[in-house]
Design a protein around this motif. Structure first.
Motif, PDB file in Angstrom:
ATOM      1  N   TYR A   1       0.872  -1.168   0.000  1.00 34.68           N
ATOM      2  CA  TYR A   1       0.000   0.000   0.000  1.00 34.68           C
ATOM      3  C   TYR A   1       0.910   1.218   0.000  1.00 34.68           C
ATOM      4  O   TYR A   1       1.813   1.337   0.829  1.00 34.68           O
ATOM      5  CB  TYR A   1      -0.915   0.027   1.230  1.00 34.68           C
ATOM      6  N   PHE A   2       0.682   2.133  -0.937  1.00 29.51           N
ATOM      7  CA  PHE A   2       1.581   3.268  -1.110  1.00 29.51           C
ATOM      8  C   PHE A   2       0.854   4.569  -0.804  1.00 29.51           C
ATOM      9  O   PHE A   2       0.006   5.025  -1.577  1.00 29.51           O
ATOM     10  CB  PHE A   2       2.139   3.290  -2.532  1.00 29.51           C
ATOM     11  N   GLU A   3       1.198   5.170   0.305  1.00 29.51           N
ATOM     12  CA  GLU A   3       0.584   6.413   0.732  1.00 29.51           C
ATOM     13  C   GLU A   3       1.180   7.597  -0.029  1.00 29.51           C
ATOM     14  O   GLU A   3       2.260   7.486  -0.630  1.00 29.51           O
ATOM     15  CB  GLU A   3       0.782   6.588   2.244  1.00 29.51           C
ATOM     16  N   VAL A   4       0.470   8.724  -0.022  1.00 24.56           N
ATOM     17  CA  VAL A   4       1.007   9.951  -0.606  1.00 24.56           C
ATOM     18  C   VAL A   4       2.370  10.232   0.030  1.00 24.56           C
ATOM     19  O   VAL A   4       2.543  10.127   1.236  1.00 24.56           O
ATOM     20  CB  VAL A   4       0.046  11.133  -0.355  1.00 24.56           C
ATOM     21  N   GLY A   5       3.336  10.558  -0.798  1.00 25.59           N
ATOM     22  CA  GLY A   5       4.702  10.740  -0.314  1.00 25.59           C
ATOM     23  C   GLY A   5       5.598   9.598  -0.731  1.00 25.59           C
ATOM     24  O   GLY A   5       6.814   9.759  -0.844  1.00 25.59           O
ATOM     25  N   GLU A   6       4.987   8.439  -0.987  1.00 27.08           N
ATOM     26  CA  GLU A   6       5.741   7.299  -1.514  1.00 27.08           C
ATOM     27  C   GLU A   6       5.073   6.704  -2.747  1.00 27.08           C
ATOM     28  O   GLU A   6       5.678   5.924  -3.467  1.00 27.08           O
ATOM     29  CB  GLU A   6       5.891   6.207  -0.450  1.00 27.08           C
ATOM     30  N   MET A   7       3.825   7.123  -2.960  1.00 27.49           N
ATOM     31  CA  MET A   7       3.114   6.578  -4.124  1.00 27.49           C
ATOM     32  C   MET A   7       3.588   7.245  -5.406  1.00 27.49           C
ATOM     33  O   MET A   7       4.276   8.260  -5.408  1.00 27.49           O
ATOM     34  CB  MET A   7       1.598   6.741  -3.945  1.00 27.49           C
ATOM     35  N   GLY A   8       3.167   6.643  -6.508  1.00 31.09           N
ATOM     36  CA  GLY A   8       3.379   7.207  -7.834  1.00 31.09           C
ATOM     37  C   GLY A   8       2.198   6.786  -8.681  1.00 31.09           C
ATOM     38  O   GLY A   8       1.296   6.086  -8.202  1.00 31.09           O
ATOM     39  N   ILE A   9       2.185   7.173  -9.930  1.00 33.35           N
ATOM     40  CA  ILE A   9       1.147   6.697 -10.840  1.00 33.35           C
ATOM     41  C   ILE A   9       1.338   5.189 -10.997  1.00 33.35           C
ATOM     42  O   ILE A   9       2.432   4.729 -11.341  1.00 33.35           O
ATOM     43  CB  ILE A   9       1.218   7.427 -12.182  1.00 33.35           C
ATOM     44  N   GLU A  10       0.295   4.430 -10.715  1.00 34.26           N
ATOM     45  CA  GLU A  10       0.418   2.993 -10.476  1.00 34.26           C
ATOM     46  C   GLU A  10       1.204   2.225 -11.534  1.00 34.26           C
ATOM     47  O   GLU A  10       2.042   1.367 -11.205  1.00 34.26           O
ATOM     48  CB  GLU A  10      -0.973   2.372 -10.304  1.00 34.26           C
ATOM     49  N   HIS A  11       0.977   2.503 -12.808  1.00 35.37           N
ATOM     50  CA  HIS A  11       1.599   1.687 -13.848  1.00 35.37           C
ATOM     51  C   HIS A  11       3.066   2.047 -14.101  1.00 35.37           C
ATOM     52  O   HIS A  11       3.786   1.305 -14.766  1.00 35.37           O
ATOM     53  CB  HIS A  11       0.793   1.770 -15.131  1.00 35.37           C
ATOM     54  N   ALA A  12       3.505   3.167 -13.557  1.00 39.03           N
ATOM     55  CA  ALA A  12       4.938   3.477 -13.537  1.00 39.03           C
ATOM     56  C   ALA A  12       5.558   2.955 -12.251  1.00 39.03           C
ATOM     57  O   ALA A  12       6.707   2.508 -12.236  1.00 39.03           O
ATOM     58  CB  ALA A  12       5.159   4.980 -13.666  1.00 39.03           C
ATOM     59  N   LEU A  13       4.781   2.993 -11.171  1.00 35.02           N
ATOM     60  CA  LEU A  13       5.292   2.630  -9.850  1.00 35.02           C
ATOM     61  C   LEU A  13       5.568   1.137  -9.702  1.00 35.02           C
ATOM     62  O   LEU A  13       6.621   0.739  -9.177  1.00 35.02           O
ATOM     63  CB  LEU A  13       4.291   3.072  -8.784  1.00 35.02           C
ATOM     64  N   LEU A  14       4.637   0.290 -10.144  1.00 31.92           N
ATOM     65  CA  LEU A  14       4.777  -1.146  -9.884  1.00 31.92           C
ATOM     66  C   LEU A  14       6.019  -1.766 -10.525  1.00 31.92           C
ATOM     67  O   LEU A  14       6.757  -2.499  -9.857  1.00 31.92           O
ATOM     68  CB  LEU A  14       3.504  -1.888 -10.304  1.00 31.92           C
ATOM     69  N   PRO A  15       6.306  -1.493 -11.808  1.00 35.81           N
ATOM     70  CA  PRO A  15       7.564  -2.023 -12.362  1.00 35.81           C
ATOM     71  C   PRO A  15       8.789  -1.424 -11.676  1.00 35.81           C
ATOM     72  O   PRO A  15       9.777  -2.125 -11.452  1.00 35.81           O
ATOM     73  CB  PRO A  15       7.501  -1.620 -13.841  1.00 35.81           C
ATOM     74  N   GLU A  16       8.724  -0.142 -11.363  1.00 36.50           N
ATOM     75  CA  GLU A  16       9.838   0.531 -10.690  1.00 36.50           C
ATOM     76  C   GLU A  16      10.148  -0.116  -9.340  1.00 36.50           C
ATOM     77  O   GLU A  16      11.309  -0.273  -8.961  1.00 36.50           O
ATOM     78  CB  GLU A  16       9.496   2.011 -10.492  1.00 36.50           C
ATOM     79  N   LYS A  17       9.097  -0.525  -8.625  1.00 32.86           N
ATOM     80  CA  LYS A  17       9.258  -1.170  -7.319  1.00 32.86           C
ATOM     81  C   LYS A  17       9.561  -2.661  -7.435  1.00 32.86           C
ATOM     82  O   LYS A  17       9.791  -3.333  -6.420  1.00 32.86           O
ATOM     83  CB  LYS A  17       7.983  -0.991  -6.488  1.00 32.86           C
ATOM     84  N   GLY A  18       9.545  -3.190  -8.650  1.00 30.82           N
ATOM     85  CA  GLY A  18       9.850  -4.604  -8.841  1.00 30.82           C
ATOM     86  C   GLY A  18       8.730  -5.539  -8.462  1.00 30.82           C
ATOM     87  O   GLY A  18       8.968  -6.735  -8.232  1.00 30.82           O
ATOM     88  N   LEU A  19       7.495  -5.031  -8.408  1.00 29.06           N
ATOM     89  CA  LEU A  19       6.368  -5.866  -8.000  1.00 29.06           C
ATOM     90  C   LEU A  19       5.862  -6.760  -9.128  1.00 29.06           C
ATOM     91  O   LEU A  19       5.117  -7.709  -8.894  1.00 29.06           O
ATOM     92  CB  LEU A  19       5.218  -4.995  -7.487  1.00 29.06           C
ATOM     93  N   VAL A  20       6.268  -6.452 -10.347  1.00 27.25           N
ATOM     94  CA  VAL A  20       5.882  -7.237 -11.516  1.00 27.25           C
ATOM     95  C   VAL A  20       7.152  -7.672 -12.225  1.00 27.25           C
ATOM     96  O   VAL A  20       8.110  -6.895 -12.333  1.00 27.25           O
ATOM     97  CB  VAL A  20       5.010  -6.421 -12.485  1.00 27.25           C
ATOM     98  N   THR A  21       7.165  -8.897 -12.707  1.00 28.41           N
ATOM     99  CA  THR A  21       8.333  -9.366 -13.436  1.00 28.41           C
ATOM    100  C   THR A  21       7.911 -10.190 -14.649  1.00 28.41           C
ATOM    101  O   THR A  21       6.721 -10.442 -14.855  1.00 28.41           O
ATOM    102  CB  THR A  21       9.265 -10.185 -12.515  1.00 28.41           C
ATOM    103  N   ALA A  22       8.882 -10.610 -15.438  1.00 29.08           N
ATOM    104  CA  ALA A  22       8.597 -11.372 -16.657  1.00 29.08           C
ATOM    105  C   ALA A  22       7.893 -12.679 -16.315  1.00 29.08           C
ATOM    106  O   ALA A  22       8.267 -13.373 -15.368  1.00 29.08           O
ATOM    107  CB  ALA A  22       9.895 -11.658 -17.402  1.00 29.08           C
TER     108      ALA A  22
END
Length: 417
Positions: free
Chosen positions: A90-111
């Motif tokens: 869960y990403f609160e304001v201050g650590e969140m980003g636009i979801e589809h840029a954030l999830l790959p950046e955080k490594g939550l999705v992979t090949a």
């Protein structure tokens, strides 16, 4: 590729187009608009917990920072659910980003992952070789409880890319060109599979942009092969185990479309559909009132770099409003460190915290009646960004930045670049 991933997640040897399957999910995503609806649906399942607290991602990005009481209540509802269920991501304001840029950046999705999200642009993650697609809030609720989702297996269209893009031409121009060619329903419920030696020349950010807008061609998903660039990206961003799936040499495609990347020109989608495309040199004189540079489509660091390069030492046109929105906190920080934010502000732009904001007519840049905007977002439907008689022109960061300087739809070469 998509059929291989779906077969693996359904626990069967193979699947075929049209099959109905139940697939195990690696991640379920929701935002501050869709997740509250899904959470309310959970009561119908008579379960009080999610299937895996590590495989749910909740991102308040659409109306945050909260624009009004309703959006604040939605975020509060999602926040309390995340706390009650100990949701890891869960990403609160201050650590969140636009979801589809954030999830790959955080490594939550992979090949090789199978991902659903209650947002239509969840198809973004095909850039890293995952099957990802948007679903409704009820399907999100089912996914959160069971860790599974039903799918009708899509057939595929193969796009074979050749050569490389020219200067100031990007993945946004490529996908707008493709949508202009296929139409907004030309790939309806199909997998858009991008192959060919030209893939190698595309940056990861280009691939994210192309996959992001697969839904604008009506597709179920867009997907790229996993190559050295993909593995380098995953090595930098994710610690998850990845799986590489490749299409068989004799794979069945509905059609194959060859595209010479070197022939793609800077392209703009005119109102009111992404398929209504023209090259910039065909656009004529279209004066504008606002420019938006950001979104899940074009808010990454390369997009900031491109826009800053065009604006360096220049000032936006008199009377124009230009809003720059880095897609994540990390993109914002890197833009600060590299001086892009200073460049934007000296040019007369404003810079926002990460938010979807104006893309969906939410906040941070609503258009008044009769106004026109050039935007790096992904949709330009009637009333998408404000008044029903406003107009949105979709473009790349390079075209958006050049247009900001001239006050009309332009490309960088018109500035001598």
């Amino acid at each position: 590729m998509t059929q291989k991933i779906l077969a693996a997640h359904a626990g069967v040897a193979e699947v075929h187009a049209g099959d109905l399957i139940e697939a195990n999910l690696d991640l379920v995503l929701g935002n501050d608009v869709t997740a509250p609806v899904a959470i309310k649906e959970l009561s119908k399942f008579k379960k009080n917990s999610v299937f895996d607290k590590d495989k749910i991602a909740l991102v308040p990005d659409h109306f945050t920072p909260n624009k009004d009481i309703k959006s604040a209540e939605n975020c509060k509802y999602m926040r309390e659910f995340a706390k009650t269920n100990d949701i890891t991501n869960y990403f609160e304001v201050g650590e969140m980003g636009i979801e589809h840029a954030l999830l790959p950046e955080k490594g939550l999705v992979t090949a090789g992952d199978a991902v659903i999200g209650a947002d239509s642009h969840t198809c973004t993650y095909g850039a890293i070789g995952a099957f990802s697609t948007g679903v409704g809030s009820t399907d999100m609720a089912a996914g959160m409880v069971t860790g599974k989702a039903w799918f009708k297996v899509p057939s595929a269209i193969r796009f074979v890319l050749h050569g490389k893009l020219n200067k100031w031409v990007s993945g946004k121009d490529l996908i707008l060109h493709i949508i202009g060619m296929t139409g907004v329903d030309g790939c309806l419920y199909k997998s858009m599979e991008f192959t060919g030696e030209g893939v190698e020349s595309l940056s990861m950010d280009d691939r994210f942009t192309v996959s992001n807008m697969a839904i604008e061609a009506g597709a179920k998903n867009g997907i790229f092969p996993v190559d050295d660039k993909t593995l380098e990206y995953l090595g930098t961003h994710s610690h998850k185990q990845y799986h590489i799936y490749e299409a068989d040499a004799d794979a069945d495609y509905d059609k194959t479309i060859d595209i010479d990347l070197g022939e793609i020109k800077p392209t703009v989608a005119f109102p009111h559909l992404p398929e209504n495309t023209r090259t910039v040199d065909e656009a004529g004189t279209v004066k504008i009132d606002q420019v938006v540079i950001g979104s899940c489509t074009n808010g990454r660091i390369s997009d900031m770099a491109t826009a800053a390069k065009v604006m360096e030492g220049r000032h936006i046109a008199k009377g124009l409003r230009v809003i720059v929105i880095p897609a994540t906190q990390a993109v914002y920080m890197e833009s600060l460190e590299k001086g892009y934010i200073t460049t934007f502000m000296k040019a007369g732009c404003i810079v926002s915290t990460p938010t979807c904001g104006p893309c969906l007519g939410g906040h941070m840049g609503i258009l008044a009646g009769g106004e026109r905007a050039v935007s790096t977002t992904n949709r330009n439907f009637v009333g998408r960004m404000g008044a029903i008689d406003s107009e949105v022109y979709l473009a790349s960061p390079a075209v958006a930045a050049a247009s900001a300087i001239t006050g009309k739809i332009s490309e960088p070469k018109e500035l001598g670049l």
